[in-house]
Motif scaffolding. Structure first.
Motif, PDB file in Angstrom:
ATOM      1  N   GLY A  17      34.664  31.038  54.445  1.00  0.00           N
ATOM      2  CA  GLY A  17      34.079  32.222  53.830  1.00  0.00           C
ATOM      3  C   GLY A  17      34.846  33.485  54.167  1.00  0.00           C
ATOM      4  N   LEU A  18      35.279  33.616  55.432  1.00  0.00           N
ATOM      5  CA  LEU A  18      36.064  34.793  55.820  1.00  0.00           C
ATOM      6  C   LEU A  18      37.411  34.813  55.105  1.00  0.00           C
ATOM      7  N   LEU A  19      38.019  33.641  54.945  1.00  0.00           N
ATOM      8  CA  LEU A  19      39.288  33.572  54.229  1.00  0.00           C
ATOM      9  C   LEU A  19      39.112  33.957  52.767  1.00  0.00           C
ATOM     10  N   ALA A  20      37.964  33.602  52.188  1.00  0.00           N
ATOM     11  CA  ALA A  20      37.689  33.989  50.802  1.00  0.00           C
ATOM     12  C   ALA A  20      37.585  35.501  50.667  1.00  0.00           C
ATOM     13  N   VAL A  21      36.953  36.140  51.639  1.00  0.00           N
ATOM     14  CA  VAL A  21      36.833  37.606  51.610  1.00  0.00           C
ATOM     15  C   VAL A  21      38.211  38.250  51.746  1.00  0.00           C
ATOM     16  N   ALA A  22      39.029  37.724  52.662  1.00  0.00           N
ATOM     17  CA  ALA A  22      40.380  38.275  52.829  1.00  0.00           C
ATOM     18  C   ALA A  22      41.212  38.059  51.570  1.00  0.00           C
ATOM     19  N   GLY A  23      41.098  36.889  50.945  1.00  0.00           N
ATOM     20  CA  GLY A  23      41.823  36.642  49.705  1.00  0.00           C
ATOM     21  C   GLY A  23      41.401  37.574  48.596  1.00  0.00           C
ATOM     22  N   SER A  24      40.098  37.851  48.518  1.00  0.00           N
ATOM     23  CA  SER A  24      39.613  38.779  47.490  1.00  0.00           C
ATOM     24  C   SER A  24      40.171  40.178  47.697  1.00  0.00           C
ATOM     25  N   ALA A  25      40.224  40.633  48.961  1.00  0.00           N
ATOM     26  CA  ALA A  25      40.754  41.971  49.244  1.00  0.00           C
ATOM     27  C   ALA A  25      42.234  42.065  48.874  1.00  0.00           C
ATOM     28  N   VAL A  26      43.013  41.047  49.276  1.00  0.00           N
ATOM     29  CA  VAL A  26      44.436  41.065  48.951  1.00  0.00           C
ATOM     30  C   VAL A  26      44.643  40.909  47.447  1.00  0.00           C
ATOM     31  N   GLY A  27      43.817  40.080  46.798  1.00  0.00           N
ATOM     32  CA  GLY A  27      43.908  39.928  45.347  1.00  0.00           C
ATOM     33  C   GLY A  27      43.651  41.238  44.623  1.00  0.00           C
ATOM     34  N   SER A  28      42.694  42.020  45.125  1.00  0.00           N
ATOM     35  CA  SER A  28      42.429  43.336  44.523  1.00  0.00           C
ATOM     36  C   SER A  28      43.644  44.250  44.670  1.00  0.00           C
ATOM     37  N   LEU A  29      44.306  44.185  45.838  1.00  0.00           N
ATOM     38  CA  LEU A  29      45.513  44.994  46.035  1.00  0.00           C
ATOM     39  C   LEU A  29      46.611  44.569  45.063  1.00  0.00           C
ATOM     40  N   VAL A  30      46.736  43.285  44.822  1.00  0.00           N
ATOM     41  CA  VAL A  30      47.767  42.799  43.903  1.00  0.00           C
ATOM     42  C   VAL A  30      47.467  43.246  42.479  1.00  0.00           C
ATOM     43  N   VAL A  31      46.206  43.173  42.090  1.00  0.00           N
ATOM     44  CA  VAL A  31      45.829  43.635  40.746  1.00  0.00           C
ATOM     45  C   VAL A  31      46.123  45.128  40.603  1.00  0.00           C
ATOM     46  N   LEU A  32      45.831  45.916  41.650  1.00  0.00           N
ATOM     47  CA  LEU A  32      46.161  47.342  41.614  1.00  0.00           C
ATOM     48  C   LEU A  32      47.667  47.539  41.451  1.00  0.00           C
ATOM     49  N   ALA A  33      48.452  46.725  42.146  1.00  0.00           N
ATOM     50  CA  ALA A  33      49.908  46.820  42.001  1.00  0.00           C
ATOM     51  C   ALA A  33      50.334  46.499  40.577  1.00  0.00           C
ATOM     52  N   LEU A  34      49.717  45.505  39.961  1.00  0.00           N
ATOM     53  CA  LEU A  34      50.058  45.155  38.582  1.00  0.00           C
ATOM     54  C   LEU A  34      49.725  46.301  37.634  1.00  0.00           C
ATOM     55  N   LEU A  35      48.603  46.980  37.876  1.00  0.00           N
ATOM     56  CA  LEU A  35      48.218  48.107  37.015  1.00  0.00           C
ATOM     57  C   LEU A  35      49.152  49.299  37.182  1.00  0.00           C
ATOM     58  N   LEU A  36      49.747  49.412  38.384  1.00  0.00           N
ATOM     59  CA  LEU A  36      50.619  50.563  38.656  1.00  0.00           C
ATOM     60  C   LEU A  36      52.094  50.265  38.366  1.00  0.00           C
ATOM     61  N   LEU A  37      52.395  49.083  37.858  1.00  0.00           N
ATOM     62  CA  LEU A  37      53.789  48.764  37.534  1.00  0.00           C
ATOM     63  C   LEU A  37      54.401  49.734  36.520  1.00  0.00           C
ATOM     64  N   PRO A  38      53.672  50.142  35.485  1.00  0.00           N
ATOM     65  CA  PRO A  38      54.301  51.053  34.506  1.00  0.00           C
ATOM     66  C   PRO A  38      54.773  52.375  35.092  1.00  0.00           C
ATOM     67  N   VAL A  39      54.140  52.825  36.197  1.00  0.00           N
ATOM     68  CA  VAL A  39      54.546  54.107  36.781  1.00  0.00           C
ATOM     69  C   VAL A  39      55.489  53.912  37.969  1.00  0.00           C
ATOM     70  N   GLY A  40      55.858  52.668  38.258  1.00  0.00           N
ATOM     71  CA  GLY A  40      56.847  52.406  39.292  1.00  0.00           C
ATOM     72  C   GLY A  40      56.285  52.177  40.677  1.00  0.00           C
ATOM     73  N   VAL A  41      55.085  52.701  40.966  1.00  0.00           N
ATOM     74  CA  VAL A  41      54.520  52.527  42.307  1.00  0.00           C
ATOM     75  C   VAL A  41      54.177  51.061  42.574  1.00  0.00           C
ATOM     76  N   GLY A  42      53.816  50.346  41.492  1.00  0.00           N
ATOM     77  CA  GLY A  42      53.423  48.955  41.661  1.00  0.00           C
ATOM     78  C   GLY A  42      54.513  48.079  42.249  1.00  0.00           C
ATOM     79  N   PHE A  43      55.788  48.437  42.031  1.00  0.00           N
ATOM     80  CA  PHE A  43      56.870  47.623  42.585  1.00  0.00           C
ATOM     81  C   PHE A  43      56.878  47.676  44.105  1.00  0.00           C
ATOM     82  N   TRP A  44      56.414  48.780  44.678  1.00  0.00           N
ATOM     83  CA  TRP A  44      56.352  48.898  46.132  1.00  0.00           C
ATOM     84  C   TRP A  44      55.172  48.125  46.711  1.00  0.00           C
ATOM     85  N   LEU A  45      54.120  47.945  45.913  1.00  0.00           N
ATOM     86  CA  LEU A  45      52.928  47.247  46.396  1.00  0.00           C
ATOM     87  C   LEU A  45      52.936  45.754  46.079  1.00  0.00           C
TER      88      LEU A  45
END
Length: 418
Positions: A17-45
């Motif tokens: 269960g704890l690993l699922a929570v950690a995966g969800s948090a990191v997955g949210s960060l990855v999705v944010l990076a994908l959304l920010l790819l058009p402005v270039g910041v996503g490549f750093w994340l």
């Protein structure tokens, strides 16, 4: 199943269960990076986020295999290295099928996997409240205090809530192992590569191992030829020359002929011993006559180490598998004595219905590395020809545990199939 194993399963559900929570948090960060790819910041994340996500998914695969025996084939690592630019590495990550599979796991695992492992945990924690907390606080909770479907208003209803809480805790302990196995199958569905990819890898693996098997067979034939040439063949040639000399001296010098004939008898005995040793190195007679269990026991008796053997085999295995396992155990015993400075070794032979499992544990100094030793590399190649694997756990200071697994069917002592 023992209570300790059920408690371990509960603890593993909590970790999942704890690993699922950690995966969800990191997955949210990855999705944010994908959304920010058009402005270039996503490549750093994206690069650190995807790398962390792969680390978490690999940990989930490893735990599912170790906890439940569910084998999960991991995807290929992300392409690229640190010399690439962030934009190029991000492109390689986006092109990797495993990245999208990991991302799907990060978003679905908290809902499905988290719900699964939460069921026994919920029963256990809610039962603990009813059995361990409710009896002491029910007078303070007022007239509307309910525990499940029991209104806790007086001592009899408090006792009923206590019994119900104990039942909930027992249900949580009973459900934890099967729920954990179900979670392992769910993890395999999310994180294992498609069957087509597995087949492609399998074909490539078989192609490589076939070439290695041919090399091993050629080396074995050269060894047999060399041993015959240097041992039995040389003695037989000497025997023939001695017999020829004895024949010439038989009439003129019977005493000398008798002496030569005695040498012939001694030479023939040595040649026979050489042939026996050669046959023993190819396929030991005890292995053919008595099976793998007794053959390993004979290895234990011949070793100067204190070796304990636990055989849990109810039948015979295919002859090539028995031979491979026998020589593998011999190699591991030699390593334990020569390199690990071990005093005691424990060997367990088991069969889980689909594969032979041999576990060799020694109390030596540890630190064994298959990448640095030719013996362990050769042992691994020998097992790969049977689609087997060698797992080595050897921390510095020991102990060292080597686990050999070879897919094979166990059958009657007279017949076996693989």
């Amino acid at each position: 199943m023992r209570a300790k194993e059920r408690l371990v399963a509960v603890a593993r559900c909590q970790l999942a269960g704890l690993l699922a929570v950690a995966g969800s948090a990191v997955g949210s960060l990855v999705v944010l990076a994908l959304l920010l790819l058009p402005v270039g910041v996503g490549f750093w994340l994206l690069v650190p986020g995807a790398t962390t996500l792969r680390s978490l998914s690999d940990r989930s695969r490893e735990r599912a295999t170790r906890w439940t025996g569910t084998r999960i084939t991991p995807p290929e690592p992300y392409a690229g290295d640190h010399s690439w630019s962030r934009r190029r590495r991000a492109g390689a990550i986006l092109a990797a099928e495993g990245f999208w599979r990991d991302l799907a796991w990060a978003w679905l695992e908290p809902w499905v996997g988290g719900f699964l492992v939460g069921v026994p945990l919920g029963f256990l924690w809610y039962g603990g409240f009813g059995a361990l907390v409710q009896p002491f606080v029910w007078p303070l909770l007022g007239p509307d205090n309910w525990y499940a479907f029991v209104p806790v208003e007086d001592t009899p209803t408090m006792l009923a809530a206590l019994v119900l809480g104990v039942a909930f805790m027992a249900a949580g302990l009973l459900l934890a192992p099967p729920i954990l196995r179900l979670h392992g199958r769910w993890t395999r569905r999310l994180l294992s590569v498609p069957r087509r990819t597995e087949m492609v890898r399998r074909i490539a693996h078989l192609t490589d191992t076939r070439a290695e098997v041919l090399d091993v067979q050629a080396a074995e034939l050269r060894r047999i030829e060399r041993d015959l040439h240097d041992g039995a063949q040389a003695r037989l040639v000497s025997l023939g020359l001695t017999l020829d000399s004895a024949t010439r001296l038989l009439d003129s010098d019977p005493a000398a002929a008798r002496k030569l004939l005695l040498e012939v008898a001694e030479t023939s005995a040595r040649a026979l011993e050489d042939l026996r040793n050669l046959v023993h190195g190819i396929h030991p007679p005890v292995l053919a006559d008595r099976g793998l269990g007794d053959a390993v026991r004979s290895l234990a008796l011949d070793s100067f180490l204190d070796v304990g053997v636990d055989v849990r085999l109810s039948g015979r295995l295919p002859s090539p598998v028995e031979s491979a396992a026998y020589f593998a155990v011999g190699e591991l015993l030699a390593n334990a004595a020569k390199h690990a400075a071990a005093r005691e070794v424990a060997i367990v032979l088991d069969h889980d219905g689909g594969r032979l499992r041999v576990t060799v544990t020694d109390d030596g100094r540890g630190g064994a590395d298959p990448a640095k030793g030719t013996g362990l590399r050769g042992l691994r190649r020998r097992l790969e020809s049977f689609d087997g694997v060698l797992t080595l756990h050897s921390p510095p200071g020991g102990p060292t545990t080597a686990t050999l697994e070879i897919p094979c069917a166990l059958s009657s002592p007279k017949t076996s199939s693989c």
